[in-house]
Scaffold this motif. Structure first.
Motif, PDB file in Angstrom:
ATOM      1  N   ALA A   6       0.814  -1.199   0.243  1.00  0.00           N
ATOM      2  CA  ALA A   6      -0.009   0.053  -0.070  1.00  0.00           C
ATOM      3  C   ALA A   6       1.040   1.313  -0.153  1.00  0.00           C
ATOM      4  CB  ALA A   6      -0.941   0.066   1.161  1.00  0.00           C
ATOM      5  N   HIS A   7       2.124   1.219   0.777  1.00  0.00           N
ATOM      6  CA  HIS A   7       2.968   2.192   0.638  1.00  0.00           C
ATOM      7  C   HIS A   7       3.606   2.529  -0.666  1.00  0.00           C
ATOM      8  CE1 HIS A   7       5.924   5.316   2.274  1.00  0.00           C
ATOM      9  NE2 HIS A   7       6.670   4.431   1.592  1.00  0.00           N
ATOM     10  N   ARG A   8       3.897   1.504  -1.274  1.00  0.00           N
ATOM     11  CA  ARG A   8       4.559   1.567  -2.451  1.00  0.00           C
ATOM     12  C   ARG A   8       3.519   1.899  -3.643  1.00  0.00           C
ATOM     13  NH1 ARG A   8       9.265   3.240  -1.853  1.00  0.00           N
ATOM     14  NH2 ARG A   8      10.987   1.757  -1.956  1.00  0.00           N
ATOM     15  N   PHE A   9       2.283   1.392  -3.658  1.00  0.00           N
ATOM     16  CA  PHE A   9       1.393   1.400  -4.742  1.00  0.00           C
ATOM     17  C   PHE A   9       0.184   2.031  -4.658  1.00  0.00           C
ATOM     18  CE2 PHE A   9       4.093  -2.252  -5.469  1.00  0.00           C
ATOM     19  CZ  PHE A   9       4.865  -2.188  -6.835  1.00  0.00           C
ATOM     20  N   GLY A  10      -0.113   1.866  -3.407  1.00  0.00           N
ATOM     21  CA  GLY A  10      -1.415   3.094  -2.988  1.00  0.00           C
ATOM     22  C   GLY A  10      -2.724   2.275  -2.551  1.00  0.00           C
ATOM     23  N   ARG A  11      -2.925   1.467  -3.430  1.00  0.00           N
ATOM     24  CA  ARG A  11      -4.168   0.582  -3.169  1.00  0.00           C
ATOM     25  C   ARG A  11      -3.892  -0.850  -3.249  1.00  0.00           C
ATOM     26  NH1 ARG A  11      -9.649   0.071  -6.996  1.00  0.00           N
ATOM     27  NH2 ARG A  11     -10.720  -1.419  -5.783  1.00  0.00           N
ATOM     28  N   VAL A  12      -4.396  -1.727  -2.332  1.00  0.00           N
ATOM     29  CA  VAL A  12      -4.226  -3.230  -2.306  1.00  0.00           C
ATOM     30  C   VAL A  12      -5.502  -3.734  -2.151  1.00  0.00           C
ATOM     31  CG1 VAL A  12      -3.164  -5.186  -1.196  1.00  0.00           C
ATOM     32  CG2 VAL A  12      -2.027  -3.245  -1.375  1.00  0.00           C
ATOM     33  N   THR A  13      -6.052  -4.690  -3.062  1.00  0.00           N
ATOM     34  CA  THR A  13      -7.166  -5.500  -2.865  1.00  0.00           C
ATOM     35  C   THR A  13      -6.642  -6.919  -2.185  1.00  0.00           C
ATOM     36  OG1 THR A  13      -8.447  -4.349  -4.586  1.00  0.00           O
ATOM     37  CG2 THR A  13      -9.259  -6.468  -3.610  1.00  0.00           C
ATOM     38  N   PHE A  14      -7.042  -6.934  -0.865  1.00  0.00           N
ATOM     39  CA  PHE A  14      -6.666  -8.096  -0.038  1.00  0.00           C
ATOM     40  C   PHE A  14      -7.775  -8.978   0.351  1.00  0.00           C
ATOM     41  CE2 PHE A  14      -5.402  -9.864   4.299  1.00  0.00           C
ATOM     42  CZ  PHE A  14      -4.198 -10.495   3.969  1.00  0.00           C
ATOM     43  N   VAL A  15      -7.663 -10.284  -0.049  1.00  0.00           N
ATOM     44  CA  VAL A  15      -8.615 -11.155   0.266  1.00  0.00           C
ATOM     45  C   VAL A  15      -8.054 -12.188   1.109  1.00  0.00           C
ATOM     46  CG1 VAL A  15     -10.328 -12.878  -0.826  1.00  0.00           C
ATOM     47  CG2 VAL A  15      -9.918 -10.919  -1.802  1.00  0.00           C
ATOM     48  N   ARG A  16      -8.793 -12.611   2.241  1.00  0.00           N
ATOM     49  CA  ARG A  16      -8.215 -13.683   3.022  1.00  0.00           C
ATOM     50  C   ARG A  16      -9.693 -14.265   3.186  1.00  0.00           C
ATOM     51  NH1 ARG A  16      -6.280 -11.142   7.966  1.00  0.00           N
ATOM     52  NH2 ARG A  16      -8.535 -11.621   8.748  1.00  0.00           N
ATOM     53  N   ASN A  17      -9.657 -15.654   3.167  1.00  0.00           N
ATOM     54  CA  ASN A  17     -10.976 -16.560   3.257  1.00  0.00           C
ATOM     55  C   ASN A  17     -11.138 -17.093   4.654  1.00  0.00           C
ATOM     56  OD1 ASN A  17      -8.883 -18.713   2.571  1.00  0.00           O
ATOM     57  ND2 ASN A  17     -10.685 -20.003   2.718  1.00  0.00           N
ATOM     58  N   VAL A  18     -12.264 -17.631   4.881  1.00  0.00           N
ATOM     59  CA  VAL A  18     -12.601 -18.381   5.845  1.00  0.00           C
ATOM     60  C   VAL A  18     -13.194 -19.640   5.480  1.00  0.00           C
ATOM     61  CG1 VAL A  18     -14.019 -18.863   7.926  1.00  0.00           C
ATOM     62  CG2 VAL A  18     -13.107 -16.389   7.534  1.00  0.00           C
TER      63      VAL A  18
END
Length: 491
Positions: free
Chosen positions: A56-68
Motif C-alpha cells: 500500500a505504501h509503494r502502490f497506493g491500493r491493495v485489494t486483499f482477500v483472506r478467506n474463511v
C-alpha cells in the motif's frame, strides 16, 4: 530499489510488477475454523499484514482477500466430537456451522488484538458453492475431472491429465503420496484429489448442497480456487499462505485453476512456520500455544513485534525469551518517543518539516532509504527494525547533546517506520488503558465491516445497508477508502 519478492514457484527472488500498478491484488489462505487460533496462525496472518502495508505504501491500493474455510472435514469432525450432552459445556451439541462461526470470531479477535487489519473481502467458503460447482463443471468439460462411477457423487481431479501437476513443489507424480480425501475405490489414480465430496450417511444434512453430480459438499482445494477467482478475477498478483500449505493445498489449487484455463496467481509467497523447541507447532502434535493464552499474558504490541522480528520466510522458535527480547525492544522505542515528547514543542512539524530541515540541507524524508531498501528486498523486516533502532540511538544521542531539532526529526522517522510495520507505540491502538473492552469492540466492528464488504461484493445492497444502519445507530461512523474501511465513534 525495485520491490523483490521470493516466488516459491520460481524458487527465486523476482522483481514485483503488478498487473495493475494502481491496484495490487492478493489472496491469502485464511483459517479453517475447526478450533481457535494458535500463535502460528497469528504469525502467518501478520506476515501478510506487513506485506500488505508495504504494498500500500509503494502502490497506493491493495485489494486483499483472506478467506474463511467454514466447511471442511475437520470442522465436521470437531463439531461431531462436541455432540455429547455435557451440562458443564454450554457449547456441547452445537451444529458445525455454529462451531465454525464461534471459532471465526476467535480468529477475528486475535487478529484485531495485534493490529492485523481486516481484509478488503473475507469470504466464507459456504457463500461461494455455486462458483465452486461452476469451476468443477469446467474441469469436467475440459477432460481434467471426472465423477466417480461408484455412485458416491464424488468428483475428482485427474492429475495425470495435467502434465504440469507438481510444478509448484517440483515433485514427480509417482513420488507423491495418495490423496486421503475420499474413498479410493472411486478414483482412477490414488493421487487424484476430491473436488466434490458426496454426502455421507453420518454427516449432517445441513452440510450438504445439491449438485449436478449428487448431493454433497466441496473439497478443500476447490474452495480457494473459486473464491480467489470470484473476488480477484482469473489472474491476480500474489497468492500467499503458510509453508505447510504448499502441498497438497496450493499445488492442487494451481493445477485445477490453470487446467480450467485461468492464469491464476503470478507470484507465490509463503511464510515460515512457528516451532516450539525446534519442532513444528501443530494441533495434531499437541504442542501449540493458543493465541488467547499469549494475549492474556503479554502486551499485544509486544506479541506483534515478536512475531514480526524474524524474516517472514524463516522458522520462528517461540519461547519466553522471544517475548522478553521483544518487550525490551519496544521499550527502547517507547522510551525514546517519550523523551522527545517531554522536550519543548515536541513533534512540531508533525509530518512535513520545513524544506531543508535536515542537517545536510536536503528535504526531510520520513522513511529512510535504508528502511525502504530493507523492505524492498523480500520484506526484510529484521533489517528494517535495525534501521529503526539505529534511528532511536541517533535520536537519543541528539537529546543528550541538547539538539532537540535533530531529535524531533529522528522521532518523526521512527514513527513513520514503526507506522509502516504497525508497531508505533504512540498509535492509539496500543495506548495504555485501551483495555480488553476496546479490543473487543474493534474485533466486533472488524467482523461487521467484513460482513458488509461481503454483502456489497455479492450486490446484496439491502444487507449491506442494514449493517451500516445498525453501526450508525450505535453512534459509530464508517469511512470507506480505496483499500479499507475505518470506523470511529461519533463525537
Amino acid at each position: 530499489m525495485t520491490l523483490r519478492l521470493y516466488d516459491t514457484k520460481a524458487q527465486a527472488l523476482r522483481d514485483f510488477v503488478p498487473l495493475d500498478p494502481e491496484n495490487v491484488t492478493m489472496y491469502v489462505c485464511g483459517p479453517t475454523v475447526q478450533s481457535g487460533p494458535h500463535i502460528g496462525h497469528l504469525r502467518g496472518a501478520l506476515s501478510f499484514d506487513i506485506l500488505r502495508r508495504w504494498l500500500a505504501h509503494r502502490f497506493g491500493r491493495v485489494t486483499f482477500v483472506r478467506n474463511v474455510t467454514d466447511i471442511d472435514d475437520k470442522v465436521l469432525a470437531n463439531a461431531a466430537a462436541r455432540s455429547f450432552d455435557d451440562e458443564d459445556d454450554p457449547t456441547a451439541g452445537e451444529p458445525w456451522w455454529a462451531l465454525a462461526y464461534r471459532m471465526e470470531q476467535e480468529f477475528t479477535r486475535a487478529y484485531a488484538a495485534i493490529g492485523i487489519a481486516a481484509p478488503t473481502y473475507e469470504p466464507r467458503a459456504t457463500a461461494s458453492i455455486p462458483q465452486m460447482q461452476e469451476l468443477i463443471a469446467r474441469l469436467i468439460d475440459a477432460g481434467h475431472a471426472y465423477a466417480a462411477t461408484d455412485g458416491s457423487a464424488d468428483v475428482y481431479f485427474d492429475i495425470r491429465s495435467w502434465p504440469s501437476y507438481g510444478e509448484l513443489t517440483r515433485q514427480s507424480i509417482d513420488a507423491m503420496e495418495p490423496a486421503e480425501d475420499a474413498d479410493p475405490r472411486g478414483k482412477r489414480d490414488p493421487r487424484d484429489f476430491a473436488l466434490w465430496k458426496g454426502a455421507k450417511a453420518d454427516e449432517p444434512e445441513s452440510a450438504t448442497w445439491d449438485s449436478p453430480w449428487g448431493p454433497g459438499r466441496p473439497g478443500w482445494h476447490i474452495e480457494c480456487s473459486a473464491m480467489s477467482r470470484r473476488y480477484l478475477g482469473a489472474e491476480f498478483d500474489i497468492h500467499g499462505g503458510g509453508l505447510d500449505l504448499r502441498f497438497p493445498h496450493h499445488e492442487n489449487e494451481l493445477a485445477q485453476s490453470t487446467a480450467a484455463g485461468d492464469p491464476f496467481a503470478r507470484y507465490w509467497v509463503h511464510n515460515g512456520l512457528v516451532t516450539v523447541g525446534g519442532q513444528k507447532m501443530s494441533k495434531s502434535l499437541f504442542n501449540f500455544i493458543l493465541a488467547n493464552a499469549v494475549l492474556d499474558e503479554v502486551d499485544p504490541l509486544v506479541v506483534r513485534y515478536a512475531l514480526a522480528a524474524a524474516h517472514y520466510r524463516s522458522s520462528l522458535d517461540i519461547g519466553q525469551a522471544t517475548f522478553e527480547e521483544a518487550e525490551a525492544a519496544v521499550a527502547r522505542i517507547r522510551t525514546f518517543l517519550d523523551r522527545v515528547g517531554r522536550t519543548p514543542s515536541p513533534f512540531a512539524w508533525v509530518a512535513e518539516p520545513p524544506e531543508g530541515a535536515a542537517d545536510d540541507g536536503e528535504p526531510f524524508e520520513p522513511i529512510p532509504a535504508s528502511f525502504a531498501d530493507a523492505l524492498d528486498d523480500d520484506l526484510g523486516v529484521p533489517q528494517a527494525l535495525a534501521v529503526i533502532h539505529e534511528t532511536v540511538r541517533a535520536g537519543n544521542a541528539a537529546l543528550d547533546a541538547g539538539d532537540d531539532g535533530a531529535a524531533h526529526l529522528a522521532a518523526l522517522q521512527v514513527r513513520a517506520m514503526t507506522g509502516i510495520l504497525g508497531i508505533d507505540p504512540l498509535d492509539p491502538q496500543w495506548r495504555s488503558g485501551a483495555g480488553p473492552e476496546a479490543s473487543a469492540l474493534d474485533a466486533l466492528m472488524q467482523t461487521m465491516i467484513a460482513q458488509r464488504a461481503e454483502a456489497r461484493a455479492a450486490k446484496d445492497w439491502a444487507t449491506a445497508d442494514r449493517i451500516r444502519d445498525a453501526i450508525a445507530a450505535a453512534g459509530i461512523t464508517l469511512e470507506d477508502t480505496t483499500d479499507a474501511t475505518h470506523w470511529s465513534i461519533d463525537g
